[in-house]
Scaffold this motif. Structure first.
Motif, PDB file in Angstrom:
ATOM      1  N   ALA A  26       0.467 -54.463  37.811  1.00  0.00           N
ATOM      2  CA  ALA A  26      -0.357 -53.754  36.827  1.00  0.00           C
ATOM      3  C   ALA A  26       0.259 -52.417  36.440  1.00  0.00           C
ATOM      4  O   ALA A  26       0.446 -52.108  35.254  1.00  0.00           O
ATOM      5  N   LEU A  27       0.619 -51.608  37.443  1.00  0.00           N
ATOM      6  CA  LEU A  27       1.148 -50.290  37.117  1.00  0.00           C
ATOM      7  C   LEU A  27       2.562 -50.391  36.531  1.00  0.00           C
ATOM      8  O   LEU A  27       2.964 -49.562  35.716  1.00  0.00           O
ATOM      9  N   GLY A  28       3.300 -51.433  36.920  1.00  0.00           N
ATOM     10  CA  GLY A  28       4.611 -51.665  36.308  1.00  0.00           C
ATOM     11  C   GLY A  28       4.461 -51.959  34.820  1.00  0.00           C
ATOM     12  O   GLY A  28       5.223 -51.458  33.985  1.00  0.00           O
ATOM     13  N   PHE A  29       3.458 -52.744  34.485  1.00  0.00           N
ATOM     14  CA  PHE A  29       3.123 -53.042  33.105  1.00  0.00           C
ATOM     15  C   PHE A  29       2.787 -51.751  32.354  1.00  0.00           C
ATOM     16  O   PHE A  29       3.251 -51.504  31.233  1.00  0.00           O
ATOM     17  N   PHE A  30       2.017 -50.890  33.011  1.00  0.00           N
ATOM     18  CA  PHE A  30       1.647 -49.600  32.434  1.00  0.00           C
ATOM     19  C   PHE A  30       2.900 -48.766  32.146  1.00  0.00           C
ATOM     20  O   PHE A  30       3.065 -48.224  31.046  1.00  0.00           O
ATOM     21  N   VAL A  31       3.805 -48.696  33.121  1.00  0.00           N
ATOM     22  CA  VAL A  31       5.025 -47.894  32.980  1.00  0.00           C
ATOM     23  C   VAL A  31       5.852 -48.386  31.792  1.00  0.00           C
ATOM     24  O   VAL A  31       6.317 -47.594  30.966  1.00  0.00           O
ATOM     25  N   GLY A  67       9.912 -34.630  43.398  1.00  0.00           N
ATOM     26  CA  GLY A  67      10.641 -35.528  42.518  1.00  0.00           C
ATOM     27  C   GLY A  67      10.535 -35.094  41.063  1.00  0.00           C
ATOM     28  O   GLY A  67      11.464 -35.258  40.271  1.00  0.00           O
ATOM     29  N   MET A  68       9.378 -34.507  40.751  1.00  0.00           N
ATOM     30  CA  MET A  68       9.142 -34.090  39.378  1.00  0.00           C
ATOM     31  C   MET A  68      10.078 -32.964  38.952  1.00  0.00           C
ATOM     32  O   MET A  68      10.553 -32.925  37.828  1.00  0.00           O
ATOM     33  N   MET A  69      10.362 -32.042  39.866  1.00  0.00           N
ATOM     34  CA  MET A  69      11.192 -30.886  39.520  1.00  0.00           C
ATOM     35  C   MET A  69      12.560 -31.335  39.020  1.00  0.00           C
ATOM     36  O   MET A  69      13.091 -30.797  38.049  1.00  0.00           O
ATOM     37  N   ALA A  70      13.150 -32.327  39.702  1.00  0.00           N
ATOM     38  CA  ALA A  70      14.472 -32.804  39.317  1.00  0.00           C
ATOM     39  C   ALA A  70      14.429 -33.337  37.886  1.00  0.00           C
ATOM     40  O   ALA A  70      15.303 -33.031  37.068  1.00  0.00           O
ATOM     41  N   ALA A  71      13.374 -34.106  37.592  1.00  0.00           N
ATOM     42  CA  ALA A  71      13.256 -34.687  36.255  1.00  0.00           C
ATOM     43  C   ALA A  71      13.061 -33.594  35.209  1.00  0.00           C
ATOM     44  O   ALA A  71      13.636 -33.638  34.122  1.00  0.00           O
ATOM     45  N   ALA A 116       4.815 -38.882  32.788  1.00  0.00           N
ATOM     46  CA  ALA A 116       3.821 -39.929  33.051  1.00  0.00           C
ATOM     47  C   ALA A 116       4.436 -41.061  33.865  1.00  0.00           C
ATOM     48  O   ALA A 116       3.827 -41.566  34.816  1.00  0.00           O
ATOM     49  N   ILE A 117       5.654 -41.464  33.493  1.00  0.00           N
ATOM     50  CA  ILE A 117       6.292 -42.598  34.171  1.00  0.00           C
ATOM     51  C   ILE A 117       6.644 -42.252  35.613  1.00  0.00           C
ATOM     52  O   ILE A 117       6.373 -43.026  36.543  1.00  0.00           O
ATOM     53  N   ILE A 118       7.206 -41.063  35.819  1.00  0.00           N
ATOM     54  CA  ILE A 118       7.617 -40.682  37.173  1.00  0.00           C
ATOM     55  C   ILE A 118       6.391 -40.553  38.081  1.00  0.00           C
ATOM     56  O   ILE A 118       6.385 -41.033  39.216  1.00  0.00           O
ATOM     57  N   LEU A 119       5.354 -39.938  37.547  1.00  0.00           N
ATOM     58  CA  LEU A 119       4.116 -39.786  38.311  1.00  0.00           C
ATOM     59  C   LEU A 119       3.598 -41.156  38.752  1.00  0.00           C
ATOM     60  O   LEU A 119       3.197 -41.354  39.903  1.00  0.00           O
ATOM     61  N   THR A 120       3.646 -42.131  37.818  1.00  0.00           N
ATOM     62  CA  THR A 120       3.130 -43.458  38.147  1.00  0.00           C
ATOM     63  C   THR A 120       4.018 -44.154  39.173  1.00  0.00           C
ATOM     64  O   THR A 120       3.514 -44.835  40.065  1.00  0.00           O
ATOM     65  N   SER A 121       5.345 -43.978  39.070  1.00  0.00           N
ATOM     66  CA  SER A 121       6.164 -44.666  40.073  1.00  0.00           C
ATOM     67  C   SER A 121       5.945 -44.078  41.459  1.00  0.00           C
ATOM     68  O   SER A 121       6.010 -44.808  42.452  1.00  0.00           O
ATOM     69  N   PHE A 122       5.659 -42.783  41.545  1.00  0.00           N
ATOM     70  CA  PHE A 122       5.304 -42.232  42.857  1.00  0.00           C
ATOM     71  C   PHE A 122       3.989 -42.818  43.337  1.00  0.00           C
ATOM     72  O   PHE A 122       3.824 -43.104  44.523  1.00  0.00           O
ATOM     73  N   THR A 123       3.049 -43.019  42.411  1.00  0.00           N
ATOM     74  CA  THR A 123       1.768 -43.608  42.800  1.00  0.00           C
ATOM     75  C   THR A 123       1.969 -45.027  43.320  1.00  0.00           C
ATOM     76  O   THR A 123       1.361 -45.427  44.307  1.00  0.00           O
ATOM     77  N   ILE A 124       2.850 -45.792  42.645  1.00  0.00           N
ATOM     78  CA  ILE A 124       3.065 -47.183  43.065  1.00  0.00           C
ATOM     79  C   ILE A 124       3.695 -47.231  44.447  1.00  0.00           C
ATOM     80  O   ILE A 124       3.181 -47.871  45.360  1.00  0.00           O
TER      81      ILE A 124
ATOM     82  N   PHE B  92      13.297 -40.997  44.467  1.00  0.00           N
ATOM     83  CA  PHE B  92      13.358 -39.614  44.019  1.00  0.00           C
ATOM     84  C   PHE B  92      12.821 -39.427  42.608  1.00  0.00           C
ATOM     85  O   PHE B  92      12.738 -38.301  42.132  1.00  0.00           O
ATOM     86  N   GLY B  93      12.507 -40.524  41.919  1.00  0.00           N
ATOM     87  CA  GLY B  93      12.105 -40.376  40.526  1.00  0.00           C
ATOM     88  C   GLY B  93      13.256 -39.926  39.653  1.00  0.00           C
ATOM     89  O   GLY B  93      13.057 -39.482  38.535  1.00  0.00           O
ATOM     90  N   HIS B  94      14.505 -40.007  40.175  1.00  0.00           N
ATOM     91  CA  HIS B  94      15.662 -39.710  39.330  1.00  0.00           C
ATOM     92  C   HIS B  94      15.930 -40.919  38.450  1.00  0.00           C
ATOM     93  O   HIS B  94      15.843 -42.039  38.919  1.00  0.00           O
ATOM     94  N   GLY B  95      16.320 -40.663  37.225  1.00  0.00           N
ATOM     95  CA  GLY B  95      16.546 -41.807  36.346  1.00  0.00           C
ATOM     96  C   GLY B  95      15.187 -42.359  36.002  1.00  0.00           C
ATOM     97  O   GLY B  95      14.403 -41.689  35.354  1.00  0.00           O
TER      98      GLY B  95
END
Lengths: 262, 208
Positions: A26-31, A67-71, A116-124, B92-95
Motif C-alpha cells: 500500500a505505502l509503496g503504491f503511495f510512494v 535521513g532527511m537532512m542528507a536529502a 514526502a517520499i523519504i518520510l514514507t520510506s522511513f515509515t515503511i 538512509f533515504g539517500h537516492g
C-alpha cells in the motif's frame, strides 16, 4: 548500532501491527504515485498524508530527521540552479541575474515530493524488523536471491563500518592527513584494497561455517504472516488516499508547478 | 553520486526500471548460490568505502568506486550495485525508492563498461598494465555514469538542461580522483590477493 533502520521497530502503533506485506504494497503504491505528481496543491496534500502516516507510526522525529537532512542538502542547490536557469520570457530582474518563478516553483515541487517520499520510506521500513520486511518482500514475489543478498549486505555493512573506523583511526594515529594530492588518493586506494581483502577473508570463514550447517541459498524463519480484516481496512484507506491524490491531479484543473502555483 | 526522488519525470523513471530489470535479468542469470554471500560482502565493502571523503580545496567529495566494483566483480557488478542502491534508499533515504531504476542503470551500467575496459588489459603487453587499465576502468565508469545522469536530466525537460551541464562539469575532477584510487587499489590487490579481481586469466574460478 545507531544507524539501524529497524531500531524503533518495537514501537507499538497501528502501522507497526499492520501486516508487512500489505504495508509495503500500500505505502509503496503511495510512494510511486507521489513521484508522478506535477501540481503543487497535490504535492502538498501528499506531504500532509505522508506526515500523517508517520505520526500514526509513532516513530520518533529525530529518527527520520537524520535521513532527511542528507536529502535536504542534496535538494537545496535546485533552489539556486533552477530559478536562474529555467528558460522563460517573463523574468523578474534580480541583481543582474534573471530570476524565473517557474524554476522556483519547480524546485518547490521537487522538494515537497522528495520529502514526502523519504518520510514514507522511513515509515515503511522503520516500523518492522529488517528481516521481517525482507521476508514480506519475498512473499510479494521479489526474487529470493535479491532478498537474501539484501539481508547479508545489511548485516555486513555495520561490521565493516566498524572495521573501517578502526583502520582510519590507525591511519590518523600514524600521522596521515588527507589532502588533495596523489599520495592521499594512492593511500585511499590501498585502504579500499585492504578493506576488501580483510572483509573477504573474514566472510569466507563465515560462509564455510554456514555451508557446514546446511545453508542452501535460503533462510528458514519462524515468522508467519496473517492478514485480518483490519489490515485490509488500512490497505483500503491508503488506496483511497492514492486515488484521491491522482484524481485531484487529473480532474481538479490545477496547473502543473511550472505554469502556476495552483 | 545518484539522483534523488521527485526530480525525474515518470517516463524517465519507467525507462530506468525497465533498463534495470533487463540488465539484472541478464547479469543475474549466471549467478549460483555461492555468489550470494560473495556479492553481498563486496557490496557492503563498497557501501562503506563510498563514505570516505577526499578533500578538494574548501569542500570534499566522496568516492563512487563503481569502476572498482566492476574490476572486482565483473558482470556481477550490476546486481551488487543495484543491491547497494536499494539498501541506501531503505536505510538512509539517500537516492530514493522511485529512482532505484535510473540510479542502477547509471552506476551499474558504468561499472559494466568499466569491467569491459579492465578486460582489455589481456590484449596489451605493457608494464603496469593493471594500474593503467584499472585507472581507465575507474575513469570510464564515472564518465559514463555522468553521461547517463545528464541524459536522464535532459529527457526530463528543458528546465534541467542547465543542471545537466553543471552536473557534467562537476564530474571532471571526480573522474581523475576515481582513476587514481581505482588504479592504486587494483595494483594493491594484484600484489596481495589477485584471485579477488575479476577476469584473471591464471585463475579461471574467479572470472565470470
Amino acid at each position: 548500532m545507531a544507524l539501524d533502520i529497524d531500531r524503533y521497530a518495537h514501537v507499538d502503533s497501528s502501522i507497526q501491527s499492520w501486516d508487512p506485506r500489505l504495508k509495503i504494497a500500500a505505502l509503496g503504491f503511495f510512494v510511486l504515485s507521489v513521484a508522478i505528481l506535477k501540481t503543487l496543491p497535490m504535492a502538498i496534500s501528499a506531504l500532509i498524508a505522508a506526515v500523517i502516516f508517520h505520526r500514526i507510526s509513532k516513530l520518533p522525529r529525530h529518527f527520520v530527521m537524520h535521513g532527511m537532512m542528507a536529502a535536504i542538502l542534496f535538494l537545496l542547490p535546485f533552489f539556486i540552479i533552477l530559478p536562474f536557469t529555467y528558460p522563460t520570457q517573463n523574468q523578474t530582474e534580480l541583481v543582474e541575474f534573471s530570476f524565473g518563478w517557474e524554476g522556483f516553483r519547480l524546485a518547490c515541487l521537487i522538494f515537497i515530493k522528495a520529502i514526502a517520499i523519504i518520510l514514507t520510506s522511513f515509515t515503511i521500513f522503520g516500523s518492522s524488523r529488517f528481516d521481517v520486511s525482507m521476508i514480506a518482500l519475498q512473499r510479494l514475489k521479489c526474487p529470493k536471491m535479491l532478498t537474501q543478498m539484501l539481508l547479508f549486505t545489511y548485516r555486513y555493512t555495520y561490521t565493516f563500518l566498524d572495521d573501517m573506523k578502526r583502520m582510519q583511526t590507525s591511519m590518523f594515529a600514524r600521522g596521515f592527513v588527507p589532502r588533495a594530492n596523489l599520495i592521499t588518493l594512492k593511500t585511499y586506494g590501498n585502504f579500499v584494497g585492504t578493506l576488501l581483502v580483510r572483509s573477504f577473508e573474514r566472510t569466507e570463514r563465515i560462509y564455510h561455517a554456514m555451508l557446514s550447517k546446511g545453508y542452501q541459498g535460503e533462510f528458514h524463519t519462524l515468522v508467519t504472516f496473517k492478514i485480518n480484516r483490519k489490515d485490509w481496512l488500512k490497505f483500503c484507506l491508503v488506496v483511497i488516499v492514492v486515488v484521491s491524490l491522482l484524481s485531484g491531479e487529473i480532474f481538479s484543473g490545477f496547473t502543473p508547478a511550472e505554469k502556476g502555483w495552483y | 553520486m545518484h539522483i534523488s526522488d521527485g526530480i525525474l519525470s515518470a517516463p524517465t523513471l519507467a525507462v530506468g526500471f525497465v533498463g534495470t530489470v533487463a540488465l539484472a535479468a541478464v547479469t543475474m542469470r549466471k549467478l549460483d548460490m555461492e555468489d550470494i554471500p560473495k556479492i553481498s560482502v563486496i557490496t557492503a565493502v563498497f557501501f562503506v568505502a563510498s563514505l570516505i571523503k577526499i578533500p578538494i580545496g574548501a569542500t570534499s567529495i566522496h568516492l563512487i568506486l563503481n569502476g572498482m566494483v566492476g574490476v572486482v566483480l565483473g558482470w556481477r557488478a550490476f546486481p551488487a550495485i543495484m543491491l547497494g542502491l536499494i539498501l541506501q534508499a531503505i536505510l538512509f533515504g539517500h537516492g530514493g525508492i522511485t529512482v532505484i531504476g535510473v540510479n542502477a542503470v547509471m552506476l551499474g551500467g558504468g561499472a559494466l563498461l568499466g569491467f569491459m575496459v579492465w578486460q582489455l588489459r589481456h590484449r596489451f603487453q605493457i608494464k603496469k598494465r593493471e594500474l593503467v587499465f584499472a585507472a581507465l576502468a575507474g575513469a570510464t565508469s564515472v564518465f559514463s555514469s555522468g553521461i547517463i545522469l545528464a541524459l536522464a536530466l535532459l529527457t526530463t525537460g528543458e528546465a534541467f538542461w542547465a543542471t545537466a551541464y553543471y552536473v557534467l562539469a562537476a564530474h571532471v575532477p571526480i573522474i581523475l580522483i576515481e582513476a587514481a584510487v581505482v588504479g592504486s587499489s587494483a595494483v594493491f590487490l594484484t600484489k596481495v590477493k589477485p584471485e579477488i579481481l575479476a577476469g584473471q586469466k591464471d585463475n579461471p574460478t574467479s572470472s565470470s
